[in-house]
Every structure is written in C-alpha cells, then in structure tokens.
Design a protein around this motif. Structure first.
Motif, PDB file in Angstrom:
ATOM      1  N   UNK A 199       0.827  -1.214   0.000  1.00 54.90           N
ATOM      2  CA  UNK A 199       0.000   0.000   0.000  1.00 54.90           C
ATOM      3  C   UNK A 199       0.865   1.270   0.000  1.00 54.90           C
ATOM      4  N   UNK A 200       1.925   1.232  -0.811  1.00 55.05           N
ATOM      5  CA  UNK A 200       2.862   2.343  -0.919  1.00 55.05           C
ATOM      6  C   UNK A 200       2.967   2.715  -2.403  1.00 55.05           C
ATOM      7  N   UNK A 201       2.476   3.896  -2.773  1.00 52.29           N
ATOM      8  CA  UNK A 201       2.404   4.278  -4.176  1.00 52.29           C
ATOM      9  C   UNK A 201       3.772   4.360  -4.839  1.00 52.29           C
ATOM     10  N   UNK A 202       4.726   5.014  -4.188  1.00 54.61           N
ATOM     11  CA  UNK A 202       6.057   5.162  -4.784  1.00 54.61           C
ATOM     12  C   UNK A 202       6.723   3.798  -4.986  1.00 54.61           C
ATOM     13  N   UNK A 203       6.650   2.941  -3.998  1.00 55.36           N
ATOM     14  CA  UNK A 203       7.228   1.598  -4.117  1.00 55.36           C
ATOM     15  C   UNK A 203       6.531   0.800  -5.222  1.00 55.36           C
ATOM     16  N   UNK A 204       5.227   0.940  -5.334  1.00 55.77           N
ATOM     17  CA  UNK A 204       4.476   0.254  -6.385  1.00 55.77           C
ATOM     18  C   UNK A 204       4.942   0.691  -7.765  1.00 55.77           C
ATOM     19  N   UNK A 205       5.109   1.990  -7.954  1.00 55.02           N
ATOM     20  CA  UNK A 205       5.567   2.513  -9.242  1.00 55.02           C
ATOM     21  C   UNK A 205       6.980   2.036  -9.543  1.00 55.02           C
ATOM     22  N   UNK A 206       7.857   2.120  -8.564  1.00 55.18           N
ATOM     23  CA  UNK A 206       9.251   1.723  -8.783  1.00 55.18           C
ATOM     24  C   UNK A 206       9.380   0.233  -9.096  1.00 55.18           C
ATOM     25  N   UNK A 207       8.694  -0.602  -8.346  1.00 51.94           N
ATOM     26  CA  UNK A 207       8.762  -2.043  -8.587  1.00 51.94           C
ATOM     27  C   UNK A 207       8.122  -2.397  -9.926  1.00 51.94           C
ATOM     28  N   UNK A 208       6.983  -1.809 -10.224  1.00 51.02           N
ATOM     29  CA  UNK A 208       6.311  -2.077 -11.491  1.00 51.02           C
ATOM     30  C   UNK A 208       7.158  -1.669 -12.685  1.00 51.02           C
ATOM     31  N   UNK A 209       7.724  -0.465 -12.651  1.00 56.74           N
ATOM     32  CA  UNK A 209       8.566   0.006 -13.757  1.00 56.74           C
ATOM     33  C   UNK A 209       9.863  -0.791 -13.833  1.00 56.74           C
ATOM     34  N   UNK A 210      10.439  -1.093 -12.690  1.00 56.69           N
ATOM     35  CA  UNK A 210      11.670  -1.880 -12.681  1.00 56.69           C
ATOM     36  C   UNK A 210      11.456  -3.265 -13.257  1.00 56.69           C
ATOM     37  N   UNK A 211      10.367  -3.907 -12.866  1.00 59.27           N
ATOM     38  CA  UNK A 211      10.046  -5.235 -13.388  1.00 59.27           C
ATOM     39  C   UNK A 211       9.789  -5.169 -14.888  1.00 59.27           C
ATOM     40  N   UNK A 212       9.043  -4.160 -15.324  1.00 63.11           N
ATOM     41  CA  UNK A 212       8.784  -3.980 -16.751  1.00 63.11           C
ATOM     42  C   UNK A 212      10.086  -3.818 -17.526  1.00 63.11           C
ATOM     43  N   UNK A 213      10.971  -2.928 -17.068  1.00 66.82           N
ATOM     44  CA  UNK A 213      12.217  -2.687 -17.779  1.00 66.82           C
ATOM     45  C   UNK A 213      13.127  -3.920 -17.775  1.00 66.82           C
ATOM     46  N   UNK A 214      13.173  -4.608 -16.642  1.00 64.73           N
ATOM     47  CA  UNK A 214      13.987  -5.835 -16.563  1.00 64.73           C
ATOM     48  C   UNK A 214      13.447  -6.895 -17.502  1.00 64.73           C
ATOM     49  N   UNK A 215      12.136  -7.114 -17.491  1.00 62.93           N
ATOM     50  CA  UNK A 215      11.532  -8.125 -18.359  1.00 62.93           C
ATOM     51  C   UNK A 215      11.685  -7.749 -19.827  1.00 62.93           C
ATOM     52  N   UNK A 216      11.595  -6.463 -20.116  1.00 62.81           N
ATOM     53  CA  UNK A 216      11.778  -6.002 -21.491  1.00 62.81           C
ATOM     54  C   UNK A 216      13.216  -6.217 -21.939  1.00 62.81           C
ATOM     55  N   UNK A 217      14.167  -5.985 -21.036  1.00 58.99           N
ATOM     56  CA  UNK A 217      15.578  -6.213 -21.363  1.00 58.99           C
ATOM     57  C   UNK A 217      15.886  -7.680 -21.559  1.00 58.99           C
ATOM     58  N   UNK A 218      15.279  -8.526 -20.758  1.00 58.15           N
ATOM     59  CA  UNK A 218      15.500  -9.977 -20.876  1.00 58.15           C
ATOM     60  C   UNK A 218      14.879 -10.508 -22.162  1.00 58.15           C
TER      61      UNK A 218
END
Length: 107
Positions: free
Chosen positions: A85-104
C-alpha cells in the motif's frame, strides 16, 4: 506559427468556458451523499479504462503471453500495491520489473 497560437488560445478559451461556470457555482451546489459516494468510483474506473488497454493491447490484437513485459510489470505493481500500500514503491517495482523483463525478452 500564428495558426498554432490561435488554435492554442482557442482551445484554452473553450476549456476555460466549459469548466469555469461549474467551479464558480460550486459553493451554491449541494450534492447528495449518495452521489458523492458514487463519485468516489470515478478515478479508479477512469484509471482502469486507461491502464488495461495499455497493458493488454499491442497494435490491433491482445498480447496475453508471458513475453509481454507490460503484463509482468503490471502484475508486479498490483502485487506490491496490494501488499505494501505504498504508491512510490508500487511505481518503482512495477517500472523496474517492466524494464527488466523487457531487457531480458528483447521486446
């Protein structure tokens, strides 16, 4: 250049004229508690209508396989959002996962 400026000024004027009267009269308008409660659902509904097509649609077709980095990022963001329930953490994890998965995946 002058056409663009005239267009921008016209759009500004139209936007102002359709929104200002309601804002100016807002202290005289009383909304029922039931309507106010229903209006609480507008932001999630609009956000869902924007996010779901952006995540699931690629061109003219659905992209529903695990190689879609948008789905993986959205699922990670959903999980973190529900858990922490933390907006900043949600955005960071979501974007990080997206970028990592896109790179892989190289998508």
């Amino acid at each position: 250049m002058t056409n663009e400026i005239a267009l921008l000024c016209g759009m500004t004027l139209v936007t102002f004229l359709i929104r200002y009267p309601l804002l100016a009269m807002s202290d005289r308008i009383t909304l029922s508690p039931r309507l106010l409660q229903a209006l609480n659902y507008v932001p999630p509904a609009v956000l869902t209508a924007i996010v779901i097509p952006a995540v699931l649609v690629n061109g003219d077709s659905l992209w529903l396989d695990p190689s879609n980095p948008r789905i993986i990022g959205a699922l990670a963001a959903l999980g973190i959002g529900l858990w922490q329930k933390n907006l900043l953490l949600t955005i960071l994890i979501g974007m990080g996962t997206f970028l990592l998965w896109q790179g892989i995946g190289g998508a």
